[in-house]
Design a protein around this motif. Structure first.
Motif, short mmCIF file in Angstrom:
data_model
loop_
_atom_site.label_atom_id
_atom_site.label_comp_id
_atom_site.label_asym_id
_atom_site.label_seq_id
_atom_site.Cartn_x
_atom_site.Cartn_y
_atom_site.Cartn_z
N LEU A 284 -9.88 -0.95 -3.55
CA LEU A 284 -10.75 -1.63 -2.60
C LEU A 284 -10.32 -1.31 -1.17
CD1 LEU A 284 -12.67 -4.01 -1.68
CD2 LEU A 284 -10.69 -5.52 -2.04
N PHE B 226 0.04 -7.84 5.37
CA PHE B 226 0.70 -7.82 4.07
C PHE B 226 0.62 -9.18 3.38
CE2 PHE B 226 2.48 -4.41 6.61
CZ PHE B 226 2.05 -3.35 5.83
N GLY C 227 1.08 -2.96 -4.30
CA GLY C 227 2.38 -3.26 -3.69
C GLY C 227 3.23 -2.04 -3.38
N ASP C 228 2.93 -0.91 -3.96
CA ASP C 228 3.71 0.30 -3.63
C ASP C 228 2.79 1.28 -2.90
OD1 ASP C 228 5.68 2.44 -3.71
OD2 ASP C 228 6.61 1.31 -5.36
N ASP C 229 3.27 2.49 -2.66
CA ASP C 229 2.44 3.47 -1.94
C ASP C 229 1.26 3.94 -2.77
OD1 ASP C 229 3.81 3.71 0.59
OD2 ASP C 229 5.48 4.47 -0.59
N GLY D 256 -5.15 -1.44 -6.20
CA GLY D 256 -4.70 -1.04 -4.87
C GLY D 256 -5.84 -0.99 -3.90
N GLY D 257 -5.54 -0.53 -2.70
CA GLY D 257 -6.59 -0.45 -1.70
C GLY D 257 -6.06 -0.20 -0.32
N ASP D 258 -6.84 -0.58 0.67
CA ASP D 258 -6.49 -0.37 2.06
C ASP D 258 -7.16 -1.47 2.86
OD1 ASP D 258 -5.25 1.01 4.13
OD2 ASP D 258 -7.05 2.16 4.57
N THR D 259 -6.49 -1.98 3.88
CA THR D 259 -7.04 -3.08 4.66
C THR D 259 -6.95 -2.73 6.13
OG1 THR D 259 -6.30 -4.61 2.93
CG2 THR D 259 -6.93 -5.57 5.04
P1 ADP Z 1 0.38 2.37 2.70
O1 ADP Z 1 0.58 2.06 4.17
O2 ADP Z 1 1.59 2.91 2.04
O3 ADP Z 1 -0.86 3.16 2.42
P2 ADP Z 1 -0.70 -0.22 2.59
O4 ADP Z 1 0.18 -0.94 3.56
O5 ADP Z 1 -2.03 0.23 3.04
O6 ADP Z 1 0.13 0.96 1.99
O7 ADP Z 1 -0.90 -1.14 1.32
C1 ADP Z 1 0.20 -1.81 0.71
C2 ADP Z 1 -0.16 -2.09 -0.74
O8 ADP Z 1 -1.24 -3.02 -0.77
C3 ADP Z 1 -0.61 -0.85 -1.50
O9 ADP Z 1 -0.17 -0.96 -2.83
C4 ADP Z 1 -2.11 -0.95 -1.46
O10 ADP Z 1 -2.70 -0.33 -2.58
C5 ADP Z 1 -2.34 -2.45 -1.46
N1 ADP Z 1 -3.57 -2.83 -0.75
C6 ADP Z 1 -3.84 -2.68 0.57
N2 ADP Z 1 -5.06 -3.13 0.88
C7 ADP Z 1 -5.59 -3.58 -0.29
C8 ADP Z 1 -6.85 -4.13 -0.66
N3 ADP Z 1 -7.82 -4.32 0.22
N4 ADP Z 1 -7.05 -4.44 -1.96
C9 ADP Z 1 -6.08 -4.24 -2.88
N5 ADP Z 1 -4.89 -3.73 -2.60
C10 ADP Z 1 -4.63 -3.40 -1.33
#
Ligand code: ADP
Ligand code: MG
Length: 320
Positions: free
Chosen positions: A86, A4, A26-28, A118-121
């Motif tokens: 992303l 985070f 920052g949100d879901d 937004g995205g996922d990491t």
């Molecule tokens: P969730 O577990 O609810 O899917 P995440 O913990 O994956 O949420 O992500 C938290 C926030 O950070 C979300 O708003 C998500 O869109 C953003 N986020 C996560 N990874 C990335 C990224 N690689 N680039 C931009 N935003 C990201």
């Protein structure tokens, strides 16, 4: 550094602030507003280390290219870039790498008025997926399926330069800076795509080589084509390679990563082409004509048809 903190530090304020973003990183979910009368154009592309880029390549250029390939799809539809998401898979947290990657993506996003929303990491082998979202007036998006016999076939910029840079890198040579930039920093033809709305009968972006990508227009439209090889716009170095090979056109026809647009233009619009090129600031070349029989011909300057194989890249075509 945790997931985070990483997102907050490097990925939470990329691109421009936009009034149509109700909820940002920052949100879901992000909350996004599509204005009435517009359609959402959506496309996703994945870049895998060792397949689409060298794992040790410049992270700033990689950030640029990760977004550029998606923007090129928006350009091909005549859409205006709005938002991106992303999905980033990283082997470890390398702060310098992340800062560079974010900087490259941010600069191109700003240039085109786009917001990363937004995205996922995740952790794993280095892989980058970017989904782009663009806006286009309802019913006006450019498609692959509208080419008609007699339409002119046109391309922007020039072809084969990125593929030549890649070929040289794979041989351990150092491409000239301009050539290398074509591979690492493609400039999506966003202004051209929007200017072609209402003019072009079909369009596609050239990511896998002109032969394959023009082939997609022909298949979708149920038509054929004659392309005059002598009219192909080529960078000097690419023209030299073609000449030195004794007329092997595979590099400009089948090499990938051009990110130029190929479009078809009803012939009554032909007189507009040079003014259009000036207005959008990129060269446009007429390279051939759409035919009614469903055959793709490559005409040599001497009037004969080239019999070589120009096919572009297909990830699944060459499995052992
Ligand atoms: P969730 O577990 O609810 O899917 P995440 O913990 O994956 O949420 O992500 C938290 C926030 O950070 C979300 O708003 C998500 O869109 C953003 N986020 C996560 N990874 C990335 C990224 N690689 N680039 C931009 N935003 C990201
Ligand atoms: Mg959640």
């Amino acid at each position: 550094m945790g997931e985070f903190e990483l997102i907050r530090t490097y990925l939470s304020d990329l691109g421009v602030r936009r009034a149509d973003v109700g909820l940002d990183v920052g949100d879901d979910c992000a909350l996004l507003r599509v204005p009435p009368g517009l359609e959402l154009a959506v496309s996703i592309d994945t870049l895998v280390a060792g397949v689409h880029f060298f794992a040790d390549c410049d992270p700033v250029a990689l950030g640029h290219k990760s977004l550029a390939v998606g923007l090129s799809d928006l350009a091909a539809m005549g859409a205006e870039p709005a938002w991106a998401t992303l999905a980033l898979t990283l082997p470890d947290v390398d702060r310098d790498w992340l800062a560079g990657f974010a900087r490259g993506l941010d600069a191109l996003a700003r240039e085109h008025g786009l917001r990363l929303v937004g995205g996922d990491t995740t952790r794993g082998p280095l892989t980058i997926s970017v989904q782009v979202h663009g806006l286009v007036p309802r019913g006006e998006a450019l498609r692959r399926s509208g080419a008609r016999p007699g339409d002119l076939i046109c391309v922007s910029g020039n072809l084969g330069a990125a593929a030549l840079a890649l070929r040289q890198l794979l041989r351990g040579e150092r491409p000239e800076a301009g050539l290398r930039a074509r591979l690492e920093r493609p400039m999506p033809r966003i202004a051209l795509g929007q200017a072609l709305r209402g003019l072009a009968s079909a369009a596609i972006d050239i990511s896998d080589g002109l032969a394959g990508d023009l082939g997609h227009i022909l298949a979708a439209s149920g038509v054929g084509a004659t392309v005059e090889l002598g009219r192909l716009p080529l960078a000097r170095q690419v023209a030299e390679v073609v000449a030195a090979s004794g007329g092997d056109w595979a590099l400009p026809l089948g090499g990938g990563d051009d990110y130029e647009l190929c479009f078809t233009l009803p012939s009554e619009h032909a007189p507009l082409l040079s003014a259009l090129a000036r207005r959008v600031g990129c060269p446009l070349a007429r390279i051939g004509v759409i035919e009614s029989d469903q055959v793709q011909r490559w005409r040599l300057p001497d009037g004969m048809d080239w019999q070589g194989s120009p096919m572009g890249f297909d990830h699944f075509a060459r499995q052992p």
